[in-house]
Design a protein around this motif. Structure first.
Motif, short mmCIF file in Angstrom:
data_model
loop_
_atom_site.label_atom_id
_atom_site.label_comp_id
_atom_site.label_asym_id
_atom_site.label_seq_id
_atom_site.Cartn_x
_atom_site.Cartn_y
_atom_site.Cartn_z
N GLN A 1 37.07 38.01 32.10
CA GLN A 1 36.21 38.23 33.27
C GLN A 1 36.31 37.05 34.23
OE1 GLN A 1 32.23 40.24 32.61
NE2 GLN A 1 32.38 39.04 30.72
N LYS A 2 36.02 37.30 35.47
CA LYS A 2 35.90 36.24 36.46
C LYS A 2 34.70 35.36 36.11
CE LYS A 2 35.15 35.68 41.46
NZ LYS A 2 34.97 36.41 42.75
N PRO A 3 34.84 34.06 36.14
CA PRO A 3 33.72 33.17 35.81
C PRO A 3 32.54 33.36 36.75
CG PRO A 3 35.79 31.96 35.79
CD PRO A 3 36.09 33.31 36.40
N GLY A 4 31.35 33.22 36.20
CA GLY A 4 30.12 33.35 36.97
C GLY A 4 28.92 33.07 36.09
N SER A 5 27.76 33.30 36.62
CA SER A 5 26.53 32.99 35.92
C SER A 5 26.27 33.98 34.79
CB SER A 5 25.35 32.99 36.89
OG SER A 5 24.15 32.66 36.23
N THR A 6 25.99 33.47 33.59
CA THR A 6 25.72 34.29 32.41
C THR A 6 24.50 33.72 31.68
OG1 THR A 6 27.35 32.97 31.20
CG2 THR A 6 28.10 35.07 32.10
N GLY B 1 38.73 41.72 35.39
CA GLY B 1 39.81 40.80 35.13
C GLY B 1 39.42 39.39 35.52
N PRO B 2 40.32 38.44 35.41
CA PRO B 2 39.99 37.05 35.71
C PRO B 2 39.63 36.81 37.17
CG PRO B 2 42.35 37.32 35.29
CD PRO B 2 41.69 38.60 34.89
N ASN B 3 39.96 37.77 38.04
CA ASN B 3 39.58 37.66 39.45
C ASN B 3 38.55 38.70 39.86
OD1 ASN B 3 41.61 35.59 39.94
ND2 ASN B 3 43.12 37.24 39.81
N ASP B 4 38.07 39.47 38.87
CA ASP B 4 37.17 40.59 39.18
C ASP B 4 36.00 40.62 38.20
OD1 ASP B 4 38.64 42.56 41.24
OD2 ASP B 4 40.15 41.75 39.86
N TYR B 5 34.79 40.54 38.72
CA TYR B 5 33.64 40.92 37.92
C TYR B 5 33.74 42.43 37.64
CZ TYR B 5 31.68 36.51 39.73
OH TYR B 5 31.47 35.21 40.07
N PRO B 6 33.11 42.93 36.57
CA PRO B 6 33.19 44.38 36.31
C PRO B 6 32.73 45.19 37.52
CG PRO B 6 32.28 43.22 34.41
CD PRO B 6 32.38 42.21 35.52
N VAL C 1 44.44 51.89 43.97
CA VAL C 1 43.15 51.56 43.38
C VAL C 1 42.20 51.11 44.49
CG1 VAL C 1 41.92 49.95 41.87
CG2 VAL C 1 44.10 50.97 41.14
N HIS C 2 41.05 51.75 44.55
CA HIS C 2 39.99 51.39 45.48
C HIS C 2 38.81 50.81 44.70
CE1 HIS C 2 41.63 53.76 48.95
NE2 HIS C 2 42.16 54.46 47.96
N ILE C 3 38.04 49.96 45.33
CA ILE C 3 36.80 49.45 44.76
C ILE C 3 35.64 50.13 45.46
CG2 ILE C 3 35.35 47.44 44.33
CD1 ILE C 3 37.89 47.47 42.69
N ALA C 4 34.90 50.96 44.73
CA ALA C 4 33.72 51.63 45.31
C ALA C 4 32.55 50.68 45.42
CB ALA C 4 33.35 52.85 44.45
N ALA C 5 32.41 49.78 44.45
CA ALA C 5 31.34 48.78 44.48
C ALA C 5 31.80 47.58 43.66
CB ALA C 5 30.04 49.34 43.93
N ALA C 6 31.89 46.43 44.30
CA ALA C 6 32.34 45.22 43.62
C ALA C 6 31.24 44.67 42.73
CB ALA C 6 32.78 44.17 44.63
N GLY C 7 31.61 44.21 41.55
CA GLY C 7 30.64 43.60 40.66
C GLY C 7 30.09 42.31 41.24
N ALA C 8 28.81 42.02 40.90
CA ALA C 8 28.15 40.83 41.44
C ALA C 8 28.25 39.63 40.52
CB ALA C 8 26.68 41.15 41.71
N GLY C 9 28.63 39.86 39.26
CA GLY C 9 28.71 38.77 38.30
C GLY C 9 29.32 39.27 37.02
N PRO C 10 29.47 38.40 36.01
CA PRO C 10 30.07 38.82 34.75
C PRO C 10 29.12 39.69 33.92
CG PRO C 10 30.16 36.42 35.03
CD PRO C 10 29.21 36.95 36.04
N TRP C 11 29.72 40.48 33.01
CA TRP C 11 28.93 41.12 31.96
C TRP C 11 28.33 40.04 31.08
CZ3 TRP C 11 30.40 40.53 26.77
CH2 TRP C 11 29.57 41.19 25.85
#
Length: 617
Positions: free
Chosen positions: A398-403, A514-519, A535-545
């Protein structure tokens, strides 16, 4: 595992004759009625009992004991091995999403955990059930549902599934009493009868204790009109298959079979439900089960005939696992051979190599006899040669972020104080699990079968990841119109679900991570001539799972995601439901009262969310 299922795949001509397996016939009686009614959201932010003991132990995908010993009783897998032999697919990220009509956030972990006054367990993954029609969109996940208007306005919900099906709460936090354990929701709107069908697997308890009784059933709710916000009839189909309650005896170890991973399909005459049959109190997989149920019987609220085909019968020359029935697009059905329902399954999970170039085309014919001579229905199966696919072999970065949950566990001053568990340090962010290569949602539209499954792919850096293998099939001849792999060089695509309009224009929904994409909620077009599009993104993830599965104190095993997505065609609009991460917060915000909820966007032990998107075609 039952060795009788680990058979070699024989070279066969495309089969048109019925198999020798004799079906079992049953009758369903209506068991009650219900009206979906919003239940209050609230309760304590964390309880001493957060996980349903029936679902919490071990690794729910691998079937091993994980860190806690005994395996769980749901969502099992039989994958033997993993292999990665596919090259990178040819999809690319689209710069814009012109087909996206709009979307809205659906149900999330907070809705699940705190519905019904907080008398719910923490559940992961959500398991996506979505259906649409007549100006409504209905979403059901583990273990709540909601009903929306086509503009995204919530009409009802969240409704916990225990309340919807007329049971006591999953856990009464005042008395400690348990209600039945419900899992694996799916739903379908049938245009021909103008009825909504919703199904779950329900496991009975011994009284109000946590212990399982052994009996388990598919609970089927059928709307009384085309309006899902009104009254529904409820049916209970026993699936323990041990000779009790009219079921056949399949000899499952421990005395009770389990009707795991149910999914729904339909032809003109019958509703089809399929399960993966495991032993409930012992080891062993016993083959997929196929249930055909009178559609008119269910739609009228009367008695409904049931025909059961046992996929574990030795006469069936296919390893029957996750045999997914096709849903119809706008009332289109296969009328040949007295009415036919088609189903698809895959078999790579049966091989130590984890690879295969075969999928299986199943059909149940003469469905017009379901109301008059149910034993006259016939089952067929034949192998189809397709592009090689493989069980995905790795977890998704996952892309790094707040967990904040992971961060709290990492601090001796946090987890023991706030969560009541010892501290443990994980890399940040934790990896999450992708699907195995079982078949996913199947659609019948424009005279073709459309399906997907997850497959191992090689990413651009040479590592293994997950992509989506898609199929467009002529069910009459077994010919392949389109077959390929949808993938990205720098991200995983997982839990694909394809829906198709009557004219034959399709969309695949999935999660991108992926490493550049939050879920994130993703999608791609699907065409019978050119295959999958960009591939389209309907809604980009805001952070990691940032969920609890995979943590030894909270279930062990794999860090879960999935177990399936959903898509539904309504005219020229296709509705998609994908799991993604809608919000993120810091550890400080996580520990701000009300604790662990980050403004009502998550719960103490999870942050999954869902995105419902409308695609115009």
């Amino acid at each position: 595992m039952k060795t009788r299922l680990l058979i070699a795949v024989a070279v066969m001509a495309f089969a048109t004759c019925a198999l020798g397996a004799s079906p079992t016939t049953l009758k369903l009686q209506r068991g009650g009625t219900t009206v979906p009614t919003t239940t209050p959201v609230g309760g304590a932010p964390l309880a001493s009992l957060e996980l349903d003991p029936a679902m919490a132990a071990g690794d729910a995908d691998s079937g091993d004991g994980g860190d806690l010993g005994a395996p769980p009783v749901v969502n099992r897998s039989i994958a033997h091995g993993h292999a990665g032999s596919n090259s990178i697919g040819n999809a690319k990220r689209a710069k814009s999403s012109p087909e996206l009509l709009g979307g809205f956030d659906g149900l999330n972990f907070h809705d699940q955990r705190y519905s019904n006054g907080g008398n719910q367990f923490s559940v992961e993954p959500p398991d996506q059930g979505l259906c649409a029609g007549n100006g409504f969109v209905m979403e059901s996940v583990n273990d709540v549902l909601a009903i929306y208007g086509s503009a995204g306005n919530k009409l009802v919900g969240p409704v916990d599934l225990n309340t919807f099906y007329g049971y006591p709460a999953a856990i009464n936090r005042s008395t400690g009493a348990y209600g039945p354990s419900i899992t694996d929701p799916s739903c379908y709107y049938d245009a021909s009868t103008q009825r909504w069908f919703q199904v779950v697997l329900t496991l009975d308890r011994i009284g109000t204790t946590s212990a399982l009784a052994g009996t388990n059933h598919l609970d089927i709710a059928v709307s009384q009109t085309a309006d899902p916000t009104g009254a529904w009839n409820i049916y209970h189909l026993p699936v323990q298959n041990n000779g009790t309650q009219g079921t056949p005896d399949h000899g499952c170890a421990g005395g009770f079979c389990l009707g795991d991973y149910p999914h729904i399909g339909a032809d003109a005459n019958a509703i089809f439900l399929t399960t993966n049959e495991f032993a409930l109190f012992g080891p062993g997989f016993y083959g997929a089960q196929i249930y055909a149920i009178s559609k008119q019987g269910l739609a009228s609220g009367g008695t409904a005939n049931v025909v059961l085909f046992n996929g574990g019968d030795p006469s069936i020359p296919a390893p029957a696992f996750t045999v997914w029935p096709a849903i119809s697009s706008g009332g289109q059905y296969a009328g040949a051979h007295g009415g036919t329902e088609y189903l698809l399954s895959s078999d790579a999970v049966f091989y130590d190599s984890g690879t295969s170039n075969t999928i299986w085309l199943w059909s149940v014919s003469n469905t017009q006899a379901i109301d008059t001579m149910p034993s006259a229905l016939a089952l067929n199966v034949a192998p189809l040669t397709v592009q090689p696919y493989a069980v995905p072999s790795s977890l998704a970065h996952q892309k790094p972020g707040s967990t904040p949950l992971r961060d709290c566990f990492a601090l001796p001053s946090c987890a023991p104080v706030y969560l009541g568990y010892p501290s443990i340090v994980y890399p940040a962010p934790r990896d999450l699990a992708v699907n195995d290569s079982r078949m996913q949602q199947v659609s019948y539209a424009n005279g073709k079968l459309w399906g997907t499954l997850d497959t191992d792919v090689l990413l651009g850096d040479g590592s293994h990841g997950s992509g989506i293998n898609y199929f467009v099939i002529n069910p009459n001849s077994g010919g392949i119109f389109a077959n390929g792999t949808l993938s990205l060089p720098d991200a995983n695509l997982t839990y694909g679900a394809a829906a198709v309009t009557q004219s034959g224009r399709g969309v695949i929904a999935f999660t991108v991570v992926g490493p550049n994409d939050y879920p994130s909620a993703g999608y791609a077009g699907l065409d019978a001539k050119v295959g999958a599009g960009d591939v389209h993104i309907a809604a980009a993830g805001a952070g990691p799972w940032d969920g609890f599965t995979g943590i030894p104190y909270l279930g062990g095993g794999r860090p879960r995601w999935g177990d399936y997505g959903a898509a539904a065609a309504d005219g020229n609009t296709i509705w998609l439901a994908s799991e993604y991460i809608a919000h993120t917060c810091t550890l400080a915000q996580y520990l701000t009262p009300p604790l662990f909820q980050c403004g009502g966007t998550r719960g103490a032990l999870g942050n999954w969310a869902t995105r419902i998107s409308a695609i115009g075609l």
